[in-house]
Scaffold this active site. Sequence first.
Site, PDB file in Angstrom:
ATOM      1  N   ASP A 158       0.845  -1.195   0.000  1.00 34.16           N
ATOM      2  CA  ASP A 158       0.000   0.000   0.000  1.00 34.16           C
ATOM      3  C   ASP A 158       0.881   1.246   0.000  1.00 34.16           C
ATOM      4  OD1 ASP A 158      -2.780   1.224   0.457  1.00 34.16           O
ATOM      5  OD2 ASP A 158      -1.562   2.177   2.006  1.00 34.16           O
TER       6      ASP A 158
ATOM      7  N   TYR B 147       2.733  10.319  -0.109  1.00 29.87           N
ATOM      8  CA  TYR B 147       3.733   9.883   0.866  1.00 29.87           C
ATOM      9  C   TYR B 147       5.127  10.343   0.443  1.00 29.87           C
ATOM     10  CZ  TYR B 147       0.059   6.779   2.683  1.00 29.87           C
ATOM     11  OH  TYR B 147      -1.103   6.262   3.203  1.00 29.87           O
TER      12      TYR B 147
ATOM     13  N   SER C 280     -11.003   5.597   1.149  1.00 31.94           N
ATOM     14  CA  SER C 280     -10.290   5.604   2.425  1.00 31.94           C
ATOM     15  C   SER C 280     -10.863   6.709   3.300  1.00 31.94           C
ATOM     16  CB  SER C 280      -8.800   5.828   2.161  1.00 31.94           C
ATOM     17  OG  SER C 280      -8.073   5.790   3.367  1.00 31.94           O
TER      18      SER C 280
ATOM     19  N   LEU D  40      -1.288  -1.051  13.892  1.00 30.16           N
ATOM     20  CA  LEU D  40      -0.603  -1.311  15.171  1.00 30.16           C
ATOM     21  C   LEU D  40      -0.649  -0.098  16.101  1.00 30.16           C
ATOM     22  CD1 LEU D  40       2.512  -3.130  13.642  1.00 30.16           C
ATOM     23  CD2 LEU D  40       0.619  -4.190  14.886  1.00 30.16           C
TER      24      LEU D  40
ATOM     25  N   GLY E 139       2.821  -0.842   8.651  1.00 30.62           N
ATOM     26  CA  GLY E 139       3.929  -0.088   8.070  1.00 30.62           C
ATOM     27  C   GLY E 139       5.261  -0.609   8.570  1.00 30.62           C
TER      28      GLY E 139
HETATM   29  N1  LIG Z   1      -5.387   5.938   4.241  1.00 32.17           N
HETATM   30  C1  LIG Z   1      -4.834   6.721   5.134  1.00 32.17           C
HETATM   31  O1  LIG Z   1      -5.282   7.852   5.377  1.00 32.17           O
HETATM   32  C2  LIG Z   1      -3.635   6.234   5.858  1.00 32.17           C
HETATM   33  C3  LIG Z   1      -3.123   6.937   6.967  1.00 32.17           C
HETATM   34  C4  LIG Z   1      -2.009   6.403   7.624  1.00 32.17           C
HETATM   35  C5  LIG Z   1      -1.449   5.203   7.175  1.00 32.17           C
HETATM   36  N2  LIG Z   1      -1.949   4.564   6.084  1.00 32.17           N
HETATM   37  C6  LIG Z   1      -1.398   3.286   5.587  1.00 32.17           C
HETATM   38  O2  LIG Z   1      -1.317   2.363   6.663  1.00 32.17           O
HETATM   39  C7  LIG Z   1       0.001   1.842   6.742  1.00 32.17           C
HETATM   40  C8  LIG Z   1       0.339   1.487   8.150  1.00 32.17           C
HETATM   41  O3  LIG Z   1       0.168   2.588   9.008  1.00 32.17           O
HETATM   42  P1  LIG Z   1       1.362   3.228   9.857  1.00 32.17           P
HETATM   43  O4  LIG Z   1       2.643   2.905   9.229  1.00 32.17           O
HETATM   44  O5  LIG Z   1       0.962   4.645  10.094  1.00 32.17           O
HETATM   45  O6  LIG Z   1       1.194   2.544  11.281  1.00 32.17           O
HETATM   46  P2  LIG Z   1       1.433   1.068  11.870  1.00 32.17           P
HETATM   47  O7  LIG Z   1       1.429   0.074  10.806  1.00 32.17           O
HETATM   48  O8  LIG Z   1       0.449   0.938  12.969  1.00 32.17           O
HETATM   49  O9  LIG Z   1       2.861   1.221  12.526  1.00 32.17           O
HETATM   50  C9  LIG Z   1       4.023   1.299  11.749  1.00 32.17           C
HETATM   51  C10 LIG Z   1       5.210   1.164  12.642  1.00 32.17           C
HETATM   52  O10 LIG Z   1       5.156  -0.057  13.304  1.00 32.17           O
HETATM   53  C11 LIG Z   1       6.425  -0.603  13.455  1.00 32.17           C
HETATM   54  N3  LIG Z   1       6.258  -2.056  13.320  1.00 32.17           N
HETATM   55  C12 LIG Z   1       5.638  -2.704  12.309  1.00 32.17           C
HETATM   56  N4  LIG Z   1       5.626  -4.024  12.532  1.00 32.17           N
HETATM   57  C13 LIG Z   1       6.234  -4.216  13.713  1.00 32.17           C
HETATM   58  C14 LIG Z   1       6.537  -5.362  14.493  1.00 32.17           C
HETATM   59  N5  LIG Z   1       6.171  -6.575  14.078  1.00 32.17           N
HETATM   60  N6  LIG Z   1       7.187  -5.196  15.668  1.00 32.17           N
HETATM   61  C15 LIG Z   1       7.533  -3.954  16.079  1.00 32.17           C
HETATM   62  N7  LIG Z   1       7.293  -2.824  15.397  1.00 32.17           N
HETATM   63  C16 LIG Z   1       6.647  -2.960  14.215  1.00 32.17           C
HETATM   64  C17 LIG Z   1       7.270  -0.051  12.338  1.00 32.17           C
HETATM   65  O11 LIG Z   1       8.555   0.212  12.845  1.00 32.17           O
HETATM   66  P3  LIG Z   1       9.839   0.559  11.927  1.00 32.17           P
HETATM   67  O12 LIG Z   1       9.459   1.822  11.211  1.00 32.17           O
HETATM   68  O13 LIG Z   1      10.924   0.750  12.912  1.00 32.17           O
HETATM   69  O14 LIG Z   1      10.050  -0.565  10.984  1.00 32.17           O
HETATM   70  C18 LIG Z   1       6.512   1.169  11.877  1.00 32.17           C
HETATM   71  O15 LIG Z   1       7.172   2.363  12.171  1.00 32.17           O
HETATM   72  C19 LIG Z   1       0.865   2.959   6.158  1.00 32.17           C
HETATM   73  O16 LIG Z   1       2.091   2.481   5.739  1.00 32.17           O
HETATM   74  C20 LIG Z   1      -0.003   3.448   5.026  1.00 32.17           C
HETATM   75  O17 LIG Z   1       0.209   2.606   3.916  1.00 32.17           O
HETATM   76  C21 LIG Z   1      -3.035   5.058   5.433  1.00 32.17           C
END
Ligand SMILES: NC(=O)c1ccc[n+]([C@@H]2O[C@H](COP(=O)([O-])OP(=O)(O)OC[C@H]3O[C@@H](n4cnc5c(N)ncnc54)[C@H](OP(=O)(O)O)[C@@H]3O)[C@@H](O)[C@H]2O)c1
Length: 297
Positions: A51, A56, A161, A214, A262
Amino acid sequence: MKQRTLAGRQVSAIGLGAMPMSMNNDKKYPSFEDAVATVHAALDAGVTLIDTADIYAPDGEEMGHNERIVAEALRTWDGDASSIFVATKGGIVLEQDGSKGRNGSPEYLRAAAEKSLAILGVDQIDLYQYHRPDRTRVYADIMKGLGALREEGLVRAVGISNASVEEIQIAIDVLGEGNLASVQNEFSPKHPGSIDELRFCATHGIAFLPWSPLGGTGGGATRVGDRYSAFREVGEAHGVSPQQAVLAWELALDPHVIPIPGARRAASITDSAQAANLELSEDEVLRLSESVGIFDD
Ligand SMILES: NC(=O)c1ccc[n+]([C@@H]2O[C@H](COP(=O)([O-])OP(=O)(O)OC[C@H]3O[C@@H](n4cnc5c(N)ncnc54)[C@H](OP(=O)(O)O)[C@@H]3O)[C@@H](O)[C@H]2O)c1
């Protein structure tokens, strides 16, 4: 890895959210090479859904930064890149002063999709998601513009979204039942509020992609086990990280759920990917749901 259905295709039950490599709350970014290596680690772990979004990009940098990482990773991966499903988004605009605006006009969405096609280096986008509602426009009109992209073949499937149940219903009405492939909303132990949209999608056969599954960058995801002890305890009982327990719980809520955790580091997505094969008992799922205030209908 276990598979789920997205826009009629089989994808890994856990996707890769590529955003943190170009935009995150810590404002710390991997080098381009390290970011590509993280995507490769995801693909090597069996992840077949990525995704991304045009918006971004680190502050002050041009849009498309994250899509460029994804495109380069697919170009240089030694596996079969044609088997990888790339979902991108459009509809948020970067203003001259660095602030973000929204534009849901058909002209803007077409131009944005064309840019994403060029950066991703594909003839058709697998899934084009309308990023965030432009409240200056009628949602049904925006959906017509989105539907036109699919009808003309620029995109194979469309999703939305940050949508409410009412907006999802409008999208179904405008696009036609079966033509809304996905809804991507924030959903996690920290943000269980979109359970209504998740359940609505489940009843309509629409894939639901929890974003920040997460708890997000900036500490939410890293500390999820400290903040939500039930997830830490269930993870410990299975000998896995609390993050895997969170993702396995989300998967257990409904077969239409496809979390997109992410990652900046390869180790994060490699660990998260394993959640696809973590089976929680019904009692565990119930306990975790209740611990964040989600109860059966
Ligand atoms: N549609 C929207 O408006 C919107 C808004 C926000 C996000 N998104 C999408 O959702 C995706 C995920 O959201 P997000 O990145 O904000 O939050 P997330 O997935 O809740 O958290 C991402 C963070 O979690 C850490 N992580 C991931 N897996 C892990 C594990 N198994 N153990 C420990 N730490 C872990 C990563 O660390 P490291 O960085 O150190 O690897 C990363 O920084 C984004 O990449 C994007 O594609 C969409």
